[in-house]
Design an enzyme around this catalytic site. Structure first.
Site, PDB file in Angstrom:
ATOM      1  N   PHE A  68       3.674   5.563 -13.570  1.00 32.53           N
ATOM      2  CA  PHE A  68       2.227   5.629 -13.374  1.00 32.53           C
ATOM      3  C   PHE A  68       1.935   6.637 -12.259  1.00 32.53           C
ATOM      4  O   PHE A  68       2.854   7.228 -11.685  1.00 32.53           O
ATOM      5  CB  PHE A  68       1.659   4.242 -13.029  1.00 32.53           C
ATOM      6  N   ASP A  76       0.870  -1.172   0.000  1.00 31.40           N
ATOM      7  CA  ASP A  76       0.000   0.000   0.000  1.00 31.40           C
ATOM      8  C   ASP A  76       0.904   1.218   0.000  1.00 31.40           C
ATOM      9  O   ASP A  76       1.876   1.280   0.759  1.00 31.40           O
ATOM     10  CB  ASP A  76      -0.961   0.023   1.189  1.00 31.40           C
TER      11      ASP A  76
END
Ligand code: IMP
Length: 196
Positions: free
Chosen positions: A152, A69
């Site tokens: 990204f 995460d």
């Protein structure tokens, strides 16, 4: 070869982890596990969300599972977007909408106050049991406009400390050596090697 299942459907994260592990592990992600549920990220820290993903997925398979995460903390926004990085501009926001929102929120903030960091917490679990938690971060600044086409997420807006180009301009060769994910992955890889 040892197997590692990444609890992600983000192909960019998978590509980065595969490149970092350089063939030491057979890595798969949730594209090989189409029935795996979408794990809701209800935690308020990277560690909580990473644990939720690692525990839920490892309860459904035999493999060693690695969850990541991660997100961006911007000082001028008191650490936002943080755990909400993927949905900063709304529940189904794409990278371009998130980047645009970030630029809008930072309008008028001078470069010396545009400090930020990417953070990543990785959790390794097997059969629903957490075996280890590892963290990495990289300091940098937020540009006033997007630059570059690689990577990204917020890569076109983030310039890591000590560099003049964004992660999107620097490309995977450099990003995968110094990113938050690379630093967390290095800890995981060392721990896995010591483990057996
Ligand atoms: P997660 O899938 O909940 O961990 O969300 C991660 C989000 O944080 C991504 O959708 C990106 O917006 C941002 N993020 C995390 N790592 C990176 C990175 O390496 N580059 C750019 N953005 C990232």
């Amino acid at each position: 070869m040892k197997q590692l299942l990444l609890a992600t459907r983000n192909t960019h994260k998978t590509e980065e982890v595969v490149a970092m592990l350089k063939g030491c592990f057979k890595v798969a992600d949730l594209s090989t596990f189409p029935d795996a549920p979408e794990v809701e990220e209800t935690g308020v820290t990277f560690g909580e969300n990473s644990t939720l993903k690692a525990v839920a997925i490892s309860n459904l398979c035999q493999s060693l599972v690695l969850a990541d995460d991660s997100g961006l903390e911007v000082d001028a926004l008191q650490g936002s977007p943080g755990v909400y990085s993927a949905r900063f501009a709304g529940p189904n926001a794409d990278d371009s909408a998130n980047n645009q929102k970030l630029l809008t929120e930072l309008t008028g903030v001078p470069m010396e106050q545009r400090t930020a960091r990417f953070r990543c917490v990785m959790v390794v679990a097997r059969s629903g049991v957490v075996l280890g938690e590892f963290e990495g971060s990289v300091e940098g600044r937020i540009l006033e406009e997007s630059r570059g086409t690689g990577g990204f997420g917020y890569d076109p807006l983030f310039v890591p400390e000590g560099h003049a180009q964004s992660f999107a301009e620097l490309g995977p060769g450099i990003k995968n050596g110094l990113s938050h994910r690379a630093r967390a992955m290095k800890e995981v890889a060392e721990w896995l090697r010591l483990k057996d």
